[in-house]
Design an enzyme around this catalytic site. Structure first.
Site, PDB file in Angstrom:
ATOM      1  N   LYS A 122       0.832  -1.217   0.000  1.00  0.00           N
ATOM      2  CA  LYS A 122       0.000   0.000   0.000  1.00  0.00           C
ATOM      3  C   LYS A 122       0.861   1.259   0.000  1.00  0.00           C
ATOM      4  O   LYS A 122       2.033   1.250   0.402  1.00  0.00           O
ATOM      5  CB  LYS A 122      -0.955   0.009   1.193  1.00  0.00           C
ATOM      6  CG  LYS A 122      -0.291  -0.093   2.580  1.00  0.00           C
ATOM      7  CD  LYS A 122       0.255   1.200   3.152  1.00  0.00           C
ATOM      8  CE  LYS A 122       0.998   0.998   4.458  1.00  0.00           C
ATOM      9  NZ  LYS A 122       1.771   2.180   4.873  1.00  0.00           N
TER      10      LYS A 122
ATOM     11  N   ASP B  26      -2.003  -1.932  10.154  1.00  0.00           N
ATOM     12  CA  ASP B  26      -2.174  -1.919   8.700  1.00  0.00           C
ATOM     13  C   ASP B  26      -2.721  -3.231   8.142  1.00  0.00           C
ATOM     14  O   ASP B  26      -2.977  -3.332   6.941  1.00  0.00           O
ATOM     15  CB  ASP B  26      -0.818  -1.669   8.007  1.00  0.00           C
ATOM     16  CG  ASP B  26      -0.331  -0.244   8.188  1.00  0.00           C
ATOM     17  OD1 ASP B  26      -1.125   0.612   8.611  1.00  0.00           O
ATOM     18  OD2 ASP B  26       0.852   0.001   7.890  1.00  0.00           O
TER      19      ASP B  26
HETATM   20  O1  C5P Z   1       0.586  -1.956  14.259  1.00  0.00           O
HETATM   21  P1  C5P Z   1       2.031  -2.086  13.862  1.00  0.00           P
HETATM   22  O2  C5P Z   1       2.710  -3.189  14.612  1.00  0.00           O
HETATM   23  O3  C5P Z   1       2.217  -2.173  12.393  1.00  0.00           O
HETATM   24  O4  C5P Z   1       2.731  -0.729  14.311  1.00  0.00           O
HETATM   25  C1  C5P Z   1       4.109  -0.650  14.450  1.00  0.00           C
HETATM   26  C2  C5P Z   1       4.455   0.527  15.335  1.00  0.00           C
HETATM   27  O5  C5P Z   1       4.199   1.747  14.644  1.00  0.00           O
HETATM   28  C3  C5P Z   1       3.671   0.635  16.621  1.00  0.00           C
HETATM   29  O6  C5P Z   1       4.229  -0.147  17.638  1.00  0.00           O
HETATM   30  C4  C5P Z   1       3.774   2.118  16.928  1.00  0.00           C
HETATM   31  O7  C5P Z   1       5.034   2.426  17.495  1.00  0.00           O
HETATM   32  C5  C5P Z   1       3.742   2.738  15.544  1.00  0.00           C
HETATM   33  N1  C5P Z   1       2.374   3.137  15.167  1.00  0.00           N
HETATM   34  C6  C5P Z   1       1.807   4.229  15.810  1.00  0.00           C
HETATM   35  N2  C5P Z   1       0.535   4.603  15.487  1.00  0.00           N
HETATM   36  C7  C5P Z   1      -0.167   3.955  14.530  1.00  0.00           C
HETATM   37  C8  C5P Z   1       0.404   2.857  13.852  1.00  0.00           C
HETATM   38  C9  C5P Z   1       1.687   2.472  14.199  1.00  0.00           C
HETATM   39  O8  C5P Z   1       2.438   4.846  16.676  1.00  0.00           O
HETATM   40  N3  C5P Z   1      -1.417   4.348  14.261  1.00  0.00           N
END
Ligand code: C5P
Length: 308
Positions: free
Chosen positions: A17, A145
């Site tokens: 994406k 995501d």
């Molecule tokens: O959800 P995911 O594991 O992909 O997110 C990785 C990191 O990115 C999270 O641990 C966080 O530090 C950051 N993140 C965030 N806010 C979001 C998405 C991701 O701070 N909405």
């Protein structure tokens, strides 16, 4: 567990994406940031082949450098398979063969696409028949995501980015991606943004949490010229701080004829929006001629799909 038919081996394809818009609000108590984002799935794919196994195992190959992909329980696809098994009371395992086309740690959601593909693949392999709602709920537990990689197309994401509303997008948009050899860590880029904001005191961070109407209109009209000036990524400043070379690459693409360029998600991949396929081919060729690794893709494309 339902009585849906089990498969011998399945092949699922899920897209990477681009965040056409990424407004980042304040950091929440759970460590995530509130987002107002617009995702578009593009024609760069992860292919996941799942076959029956007693335990859980994984192999990873691909057209991109896969040396940074963890093969243990940090791997999101493996976690997805285990989560589904636990949730549905499945006692068998799976072997996942992942062929990556989306850059690793590139800001294009490749790991999330693997997880979405693994959910769809295991659901078919084990006959658990969770349906879109059930898969979405598990996806949201795996990462912010992952639901979008299931969903695909073009969608507005709120909350952590996992609360999705489909957005209408007519026709196709042509993008040229510039890949980087070195990836960026998503939590680090978010952390850097917090630091930047602390320094500059951004009390008004929440005012960013709305996708501009003009952007949704441009998508609806399929109008790249209208879309270009309203694209935005709040994470870009933080990514560029870590990787000043991205600024040069952004300028290169625009000089070569792209309508605009934006860092994709937390970077370092750059996405250049082009006026159409012909313009994109020219921009891609010129970027390549100056030493960049550039790919021409288009969007929107569907989310994780069962192919066999
Ligand atoms: O959800 P995911 O594991 O992909 O997110 C990785 C990191 O990115 C999270 O641990 C966080 O530090 C950051 N993140 C965030 N806010 C979001 C998405 C991701 O701070 N909405």
């Amino acid at each position: 567990m339902s009585m849906a038919r089990r498969a011998d081996a399945v092949h699922v394809r899920a897209p990477g994406k681009i965040n056409v818009y990424l407004g980042v609000g304040p950091r929440r108590d759970d460590g995530y940031h509130a987002l107002a984002t617009v995702f578009q799935a593009v024609s760069l794919y992860e292919d996941v082949h799942a076959s029956p196994s007693d335990g859980f195992s994984l192999e990873v190959s691909g057209s991109v450098d896969v040396s940074g992909v963890p093969l243990d329980d940090r791997n999101l696809a493996l976690r997805a398979a285990k989560l589904l098994a636990q949730h549905a009371g499945v006692t068998e395992g799976v072997h996942l063969d992942i062929r990556k086309g989306v850059p690793v740690a590139g800001g294009m959601g490749g790991g999330s696409a693997d997880a979405a593909a693994a959910l769809v693949a295991c659901d078919a392999l084990w006959g658990t028949d969770l349906g879109p709602r059930g898969l979405h709920d598990l996806a949201a537990r795996l990462g912010a995501d992952v639901p979008f990689a299931l969903h695909g197309g073009t969608a507005v994401g709120t909350g952590r980015g996992d609360e999705l509303t489909p957005a209408l997008a007519r026709g196709r948009f042509d993008w040229v991606l510039v890949l980087s050899e070195q990836g960026l860590s998503t939590p680090e880029v978010y952390g850097r943004l917090d630091e930047l904001r602390d320094d500059a005191l951004a009390d008004d961070a929440t005012s960013l949490l709305e996708v501009p109407v003009a952007l949704l209109q441009a998508l609806r009209a399929g109008d790249a010229q209208e879309l270009a000036p309203v694209m935005l990524n709040d994470l870009e400043a933080a990514a560029v701080l870590d990787r000043p070379d991205l600024e040069h690459a952004l300028a290169d693409g625009v000089r070569m004829g792209a309508l605009t360029g934006i860092v994709s998600g937390s970077g370092p991949t750059i996405a250049f929006l082009c006026a159409g396929p012909e313009a994109a081919r020219t921009v891609q060729a010129e970027l390549q001629a100056t030493g960049h690794e550039a790919l021409h893709v288009h969007g929107p494309v569907p989310g994780a799909q069962l192919l066999v």
